[in-house]
Enzyme design. Structure first.
Site, mmCIF file in Angstrom:
data_model
loop_
_atom_site.group_PDB
_atom_site.id
_atom_site.type_symbol
_atom_site.label_atom_id
_atom_site.label_comp_id
_atom_site.label_asym_id
_atom_site.label_seq_id
_atom_site.Cartn_x
_atom_site.Cartn_y
_atom_site.Cartn_z
ATOM 1 N N CYS A 84 0.816 -1.209 0.000
ATOM 2 C CA CYS A 84 0.000 0.000 0.000
ATOM 3 C C CYS A 84 0.863 1.278 0.000
ATOM 4 C CB CYS A 84 -1.000 -0.030 1.148
ATOM 5 S SG CYS A 84 -2.270 1.221 0.948
ATOM 6 N N HIS A 150 -3.737 -4.779 0.952
ATOM 7 C CA HIS A 150 -3.039 -5.209 2.170
ATOM 8 C C HIS A 150 -3.022 -6.739 2.271
ATOM 9 C CE1 HIS A 150 -2.357 -1.365 4.279
ATOM 10 N NE2 HIS A 150 -3.344 -0.963 3.492
ATOM 11 N N GLU A 152 -1.537 -8.550 4.295
ATOM 12 C CA GLU A 152 -1.508 -9.035 5.686
ATOM 13 C C GLU A 152 -2.926 -9.225 6.229
ATOM 14 O OE1 GLU A 152 -1.001 -5.996 4.741
ATOM 15 O OE2 GLU A 152 -1.437 -4.498 6.281
#
Lengths: 165, 223
Positions: A84, A150, A152
């Protein structure tokens, strides 16, 4: 050893944007250390084998005023992954232009060419105010990667695959 | 930076408050939404009216808004509450206790973006056992206020989150896929005391239990 680079100005954002990446590395028993981008020198910053530049919040854009702090990426031969805000950093270092593009939440995207082990339709989590590079991006010749979304949050396997390069 | 916390009185929003304070942020107010809909999409419901007692124990002002709890009107009510907090307490950001819910987190992100507020989710993606361990490590006193999944029953109401509780959650997680910190809505909690955050300890004065089979909620009168 992987160096995680924190680009958050606000201290409290560490828990939301850096720690989840640290947790993925810990779970996979991968050695890492974390530093703030302002603490890195302008040369190839450490003895790390790889770098992950984590993201930050919609309003926390101080790093964009300090892009020169990341100029070491231009000559870096080691693998780098930008997430990002980290993707914006890589894009700007390689001459990209920043434009406003606000995206918040889940979206299905199509990854046409295999990217860090993923291909095809994927549900991804966005939290961005800007865009420099496309959803996924790889440097033509260097092992430098970027995701606008993202991984994660959704698609942790992208980070795990990057660690295995 | 001056912050307001979306506060339900449970372990997650309290841990988020504690983390913000520990990192040097000033908590100007807590914001609680009281939903008439017990199955609210956005908000943790049992005992939320008790957030007033918790806010007093912390010495932090509380903004309370009631909502009927229908899917989209509750978002309007949440916006209203955040706007009141911004005007009255000049907050520059919101803190939430969101852990897993992309539904919850992305809606709050959008509201903060609309009102030009920072949005902090310090428990985001946190491992649920680590979250429970953090409560113990930092001496949070937390009791279970509601259970909503098999194999929980009435006997779980009022139980403290302690080492024994965490060990049992490990078994329930393996056997029944119960989320150890209740992130799937399996249980809800109420915080009685946190060192350095609460100025005094709350005590449970009275319990009333409502429910049947695997779905029970407690109403607590704290003092």
């Amino acid at each position: 050893m992987i160096l995680l680079i924190n680009i958050c100005k606000e201290k409290l954002h560490f828990y939301e944007f850096v720690k989840p990446v640290e947790d993925i590395l810990s779970k996979n028993k991968i050695e890492f250390s974390t530093r703030h981008y302002k603490d890195l020198t302008n040369q190839n910053p450490t003895k790390a084998d790889k770098f992950i530049i984590c993201g930050t919040s919609l309003k926390d854009n101080d790093f964009l005023e300090n892009i020169e702090k990341f100029s070491w990426i231009k000559n870096c031969k080691k693998p780098v992954l930008g997430i990002c805000g980290g993707s914006h950093v890589i894009g700007l270092i390689f001459g990209g232009k920043i434009r406003r593009k606000k995206e918040i939440g889940l979206k299905e995207i199509n990854i046409e060419k295999e990217f860090l082990g993923v291909k095809g339709k994927k549900q991804v989590y966005h939290l961005n105010q800007f865009r420099v590079l496309p959803e996924v991006w790889k440097h033509k010749t260097k092992p430098i990667y970027a995701t606008l979304f993202h991984p994660e949050v959704r698609n942790k396997e992208i980070i795990e695959d990057f660690c295995r390069i | 930076m001056k912050l307001g916390v979306l506060f339900s009185g449970g372990k997650d929003s309290t841990l988020a408050t504690w983390l913000a304070k520990k990192n040097g942020y000033k908590i100007e107010c807590l914001i609680s939404i009281i939903s008439e809909n017990k199955e609210s999409y956005m908000f943790h419901t049992p005992s939320i009216s008790k957030t007033k007692i918790q806010a007093m124990a912390m010495g932090i002002p509380l903004v309370v808004i009631k909502t009927k709890g229908k899917k989209e009107t509750e978002l309007k009510d949440l916006k209203k509450a955040i706007l009141i907090a911004k005007r009255k307490y000049k907050i520059q950001g919101i803190v939430t206790g969101a852990v897993e819910s992309v539904y919850q987190a992305s809606r709050i992100q959008k509201i903060c973006n609309e009102f030009n507020l920072e949005c902090f989710n310090p428990l985001w993606q946190k491992n649920q056992f680590e979250l429970l361990d953090d409560l113990l490590k930092n001496k949070f006193e937390v009791v279970i206020m509601g259970v909503f999944a098999y194999p929980f029953d009435k006997s779980w109401l009022g139980r403290k989150i302690d080492r024994k509780f965490i060990e049992e959650m490990k078994i329930l997680n393996e056997k029944y896929k119960i989320n150890p910190a209740g992130e799937g809505g399996e249980f809800e909690s109420f915080v009685l005391y946190v060192p350095e955050l609460f100025k005094r300890k709350l005590k449970v004065k009275n319990w009333e239990d409502f429910g049947e089979k695997n779905s029970w909620r407690g109403e607590v009168e704290a003092e």
